[in-house]
Write an enzyme that holds these catalytic residues in place. Structure first.
Site, PDB file in Angstrom:
ATOM      1  N   LYS A   1      12.717   6.296  13.710  1.00 58.92           N
ATOM      2  CA  LYS A   1      13.156   7.025  12.513  1.00 58.92           C
ATOM      3  C   LYS A   1      14.474   7.762  12.763  1.00 58.92           C
ATOM      4  O   LYS A   1      15.288   7.901  11.852  1.00 58.92           O
ATOM      5  CB  LYS A   1      12.051   7.976  12.040  1.00 58.92           C
ATOM      6  CG  LYS A   1      10.788   7.251  11.549  1.00 58.92           C
ATOM      7  CD  LYS A   1      11.052   6.316  10.366  1.00 58.92           C
ATOM      8  CE  LYS A   1       9.781   5.772   9.742  1.00 58.92           C
ATOM      9  NZ  LYS A   1      10.045   4.871   8.593  1.00 58.92           N
TER      10      LYS A   1
ATOM     11  N   SER B   1       0.834  -1.212   0.000  1.00 56.62           N
ATOM     12  CA  SER B   1       0.000   0.000   0.000  1.00 56.62           C
ATOM     13  C   SER B   1       0.865   1.258   0.000  1.00 56.62           C
ATOM     14  O   SER B   1       2.097   1.180   0.108  1.00 56.62           O
ATOM     15  CB  SER B   1      -0.959   0.015   1.199  1.00 56.62           C
ATOM     16  OG  SER B   1      -0.260   0.289   2.386  1.00 56.62           O
TER      17      SER B   1
ATOM     18  N   THR C   1      -1.991   8.042   3.017  1.00 56.08           N
ATOM     19  CA  THR C   1      -1.885   6.591   2.776  1.00 56.08           C
ATOM     20  C   THR C   1      -2.685   5.898   3.887  1.00 56.08           C
ATOM     21  O   THR C   1      -3.421   6.549   4.624  1.00 56.08           O
ATOM     22  CB  THR C   1      -0.417   6.121   2.857  1.00 56.08           C
ATOM     23  OG1 THR C   1       0.037   6.348   4.194  1.00 56.08           O
ATOM     24  CG2 THR C   1       0.473   6.878   1.883  1.00 56.08           C
TER      25      THR C   1
ATOM     26  N   SER D   1      11.337   9.918   7.935  1.00 58.29           N
ATOM     27  CA  SER D   1      10.158  10.768   8.154  1.00 58.29           C
ATOM     28  C   SER D   1      10.681  12.129   8.594  1.00 58.29           C
ATOM     29  O   SER D   1      11.826  12.244   9.039  1.00 58.29           O
ATOM     30  CB  SER D   1       9.312  10.176   9.276  1.00 58.29           C
ATOM     31  OG  SER D   1       8.376  11.132   9.750  1.00 58.29           O
TER      32      SER D   1
ATOM     33  N   TYR E   1       7.780   6.180  17.845  1.00 53.36           N
ATOM     34  CA  TYR E   1       7.912   6.098  16.380  1.00 53.36           C
ATOM     35  C   TYR E   1       9.086   6.968  15.912  1.00 53.36           C
ATOM     36  O   TYR E   1       9.913   6.532  15.098  1.00 53.36           O
ATOM     37  CB  TYR E   1       6.597   6.551  15.738  1.00 53.36           C
ATOM     38  CG  TYR E   1       6.659   6.728  14.231  1.00 53.36           C
ATOM     39  CD1 TYR E   1       6.855   5.648  13.375  1.00 53.36           C
ATOM     40  CD2 TYR E   1       6.509   7.996  13.654  1.00 53.36           C
ATOM     41  CE1 TYR E   1       6.897   5.816  11.991  1.00 53.36           C
ATOM     42  CE2 TYR E   1       6.546   8.167  12.272  1.00 53.36           C
ATOM     43  CZ  TYR E   1       6.749   7.076  11.449  1.00 53.36           C
ATOM     44  OH  TYR E   1       6.796   7.251  10.085  1.00 53.36           O
TER      45      TYR E   1
HETATM   46  N1  LIG Z   1       2.100   8.444   5.393  1.00 51.06           N
HETATM   47  C1  LIG Z   1       2.795   9.301   6.118  1.00 51.06           C
HETATM   48  O1  LIG Z   1       2.258  10.341   6.583  1.00 51.06           O
HETATM   49  C2  LIG Z   1       4.258   9.075   6.370  1.00 51.06           C
HETATM   50  C3  LIG Z   1       5.030  10.141   6.832  1.00 51.06           C
HETATM   51  C4  LIG Z   1       6.367   9.964   7.078  1.00 51.06           C
HETATM   52  C5  LIG Z   1       6.953   8.715   6.861  1.00 51.06           C
HETATM   53  N2  LIG Z   1       6.192   7.682   6.429  1.00 51.06           N
HETATM   54  C6  LIG Z   1       6.850   6.378   6.233  1.00 51.06           C
HETATM   55  O2  LIG Z   1       6.592   5.929   4.920  1.00 51.06           O
HETATM   56  C7  LIG Z   1       6.702   4.494   4.884  1.00 51.06           C
HETATM   57  C8  LIG Z   1       5.515   3.948   4.103  1.00 51.06           C
HETATM   58  O3  LIG Z   1       4.326   4.259   4.792  1.00 51.06           O
HETATM   59  P1  LIG Z   1       2.959   4.604   4.052  1.00 51.06           P
HETATM   60  O4  LIG Z   1       2.641   6.001   4.359  1.00 51.06           O
HETATM   61  O5  LIG Z   1       3.017   4.170   2.646  1.00 51.06           O
HETATM   62  O6  LIG Z   1       1.967   3.699   4.930  1.00 51.06           O
HETATM   63  P2  LIG Z   1       1.077   2.430   4.589  1.00 51.06           P
HETATM   64  O7  LIG Z   1       0.183   2.701   3.429  1.00 51.06           O
HETATM   65  O8  LIG Z   1       0.470   2.033   5.891  1.00 51.06           O
HETATM   66  O9  LIG Z   1       2.152   1.335   4.137  1.00 51.06           O
HETATM   67  C9  LIG Z   1       2.983   0.672   5.058  1.00 51.06           C
HETATM   68  C10 LIG Z   1       3.548  -0.564   4.412  1.00 51.06           C
HETATM   69  O10 LIG Z   1       4.399  -1.235   5.363  1.00 51.06           O
HETATM   70  C11 LIG Z   1       4.065  -2.611   5.370  1.00 51.06           C
HETATM   71  N3  LIG Z   1       4.327  -3.234   6.665  1.00 51.06           N
HETATM   72  C12 LIG Z   1       3.957  -2.783   7.893  1.00 51.06           C
HETATM   73  N4  LIG Z   1       4.272  -3.691   8.828  1.00 51.06           N
HETATM   74  C13 LIG Z   1       4.852  -4.753   8.170  1.00 51.06           C
HETATM   75  C14 LIG Z   1       5.368  -6.005   8.580  1.00 51.06           C
HETATM   76  N5  LIG Z   1       5.341  -6.420   9.860  1.00 51.06           N
HETATM   77  N6  LIG Z   1       5.880  -6.825   7.636  1.00 51.06           N
HETATM   78  C15 LIG Z   1       5.891  -6.457   6.334  1.00 51.06           C
HETATM   79  N7  LIG Z   1       5.416  -5.284   5.883  1.00 51.06           N
HETATM   80  C16 LIG Z   1       4.900  -4.440   6.798  1.00 51.06           C
HETATM   81  C17 LIG Z   1       2.563  -2.634   5.059  1.00 51.06           C
HETATM   82  O11 LIG Z   1       2.202  -3.890   4.483  1.00 51.06           O
HETATM   83  P3  LIG Z   1       1.321  -5.037   5.167  1.00 51.06           P
HETATM   84  O12 LIG Z   1       0.390  -4.406   6.129  1.00 51.06           O
HETATM   85  O13 LIG Z   1       0.653  -5.699   4.008  1.00 51.06           O
HETATM   86  O14 LIG Z   1       2.337  -5.929   5.818  1.00 51.06           O
HETATM   87  C18 LIG Z   1       2.460  -1.539   4.009  1.00 51.06           C
HETATM   88  O15 LIG Z   1       2.750  -2.059   2.729  1.00 51.06           O
HETATM   89  C19 LIG Z   1       6.786   4.041   6.341  1.00 51.06           C
HETATM   90  O16 LIG Z   1       8.120   3.736   6.666  1.00 51.06           O
HETATM   91  C20 LIG Z   1       6.340   5.271   7.132  1.00 51.06           C
HETATM   92  O17 LIG Z   1       6.930   5.300   8.414  1.00 51.06           O
HETATM   93  C21 LIG Z   1       4.855   7.826   6.168  1.00 51.06           C
END
Ligand SMILES: NC(=O)c1ccc[n+]([C@@H]2O[C@H](COP(=O)([O-])OP(=O)(O)OC[C@H]3O[C@@H](n4cnc5c(N)ncnc54)[C@H](OP(=O)(O)O)[C@@H]3O)[C@@H](O)[C@H]2O)c1
Length: 284
Positions: free
Chosen positions: A153, A14, A184, A136, A149
């Site tokens: 990071k 995702s 997301t 992040s 969290y």
């Molecule tokens: N969205 C934001 O606001 C934001 C801001 C700053 C940084 N980030 C960082 O961006 C990255 C991607 O996040 P996103 O925003 O795209 O969120 P997301 O849509 O929730 O995606 C997170 C992904 O991580 C995978 N994941 C989580 N736990 C896992 C596990 N135990 N084993 C394998 N896969 C796992 C999930 O897959 P499954 O659930 O299918 O395992 C999913 O594909 C993360 O590192 C997050 O910390 C996000």
């Protein structure tokens, strides 16, 4: 089929990871797409014959050991590694159990580390590779209620910075990505895993959570939250660049907040952040 090389994207089911996997495949990379949700990965692989699903729970140490062995023995090594999988659990430092903090570190840091270690021998052999670690904005300073969290990071940032210097002599490039708030499943997942903080916290903390919630509500009024394409584009820019930058950052308030973090001293910056987040002057 000749491709531009082999890529691995973690957290590809995702959000940022899914979008990055699609864009890498469009560019002609063969992409190993890793995450827990098998059906999501299979749906993704139907979008491009270059995407290969690899279901794995990155918090499962046995599964991670097996995956690492697989990566070490690939006939064509991974030369583009996107360490993106991650999640958050929110709460004041006093409110998040140590076991929950450990679970964050397992995925956000230790899995990233183990997968990186499994990909590096192949990259060193070829004297090329790009490792992109998704940090992040909170990799450089925490928001209130994001201490655990943010700690993961901050650790990702330190590992990434050290690694960048260590492997540059072998022609391997290491990049940090610092997103701000991106639309997301990240928030939904954090809400589900955090549960109802207000119902279980000590009454002392209620005004803190309420003031912070109201402060963030004010900060984000009228702000449009970008989608994951914004960050996937940055990742692609880094991967395709002849000489990528050390750090790419994007998202609402990211330039302003990071700018202030590097401009102000600690005292001034945390006063500024308390004001931004609605906690300045609060007395309970
Ligand atoms: N969205 C934001 O606001 C934001 C801001 C700053 C940084 N980030 C960082 O961006 C990255 C991607 O996040 P996103 O925003 O795209 O969120 P997301 O849509 O929730 O995606 C997170 C992904 O991580 C995978 N994941 C989580 N736990 C896992 C596990 N135990 N084993 C394998 N896969 C796992 C999930 O897959 P499954 O659930 O299918 O395992 C999913 O594909 C993360 O590192 C997050 O910390 C996000």
């Amino acid at each position: 089929m000749t491709t531009k090389g082999k890529a691995l994207v973690t957290g590809a089911s995702s959000g940022i990871g899914r979008e990055t996997a699609l864009q890498l495949a469009q560019e002609g990379f063969q992409v190993i797409a890793a995450a827990r949700r098998k059906e999501r990965l299979e749906e993704l692989s139907r979008q491009s014959s270059l995407i290969v699903p690899r279901p794995i729970d990155l918090s499962d140490s046995k599964a991670l050991d097996d995956f690492s062995k697989e990566l070490l023995h690939l006939s064509e090594p991974v030369t583009v590694l996107i360490n993106n999988a991650g999640f958050s659990i929110r709460g004041a430092v006093e409110d998040v159990s140590v076991s929950a903090v450990r679970s964050l570190f397992e995925v956000n840091l230790f899995a990233l580390l183990q997968i990186t270690q499994a990909c590096l021998p192949g990259m060193r052999r070829l004297r090329k590779g790009t490792i992109v670690n998704v940090s992040s904005i909170v990799g450089k300073f925490p928001f209130p209620t994001s201490g655990p969290y943010s700690a993961t990071k901050h650790a990702v940032e330190a590992i990434t910075d050290a690694l960048r210097m260590e492997v540059r002599p072998f022609g391997i490039r290491v990049v940090t990505i610092r997103p701000g708030v991106i639309g997301t499943e990240f928030n939904e997942t954090a809400n589900r895993l955090t549960g109802d903080l207000l119902s279980r916290t000590d009454p002392d903390y209620k005004p803190v959570y309420q003031a912070y919630g109201a402060g963030m509500g004010r900060l984000f009024t009228h702000v449009s939250i970008p989608g994951p394409e914004l960050i996937a584009h940055l990742i692609l820019e880094a991967v395709l660049s002849e000489s990528p930058k050390a750090v790419y950052a994007a998202g609402p308030f990211v330039q302003e907040l990071l700018g202030e973090r590097f401009r102000l001293d600690d005292e001034e910056f945390y006063e500024f952040l308390m004001e931004k987040t609605g906690l300045k002057g609060l007395k309970v």
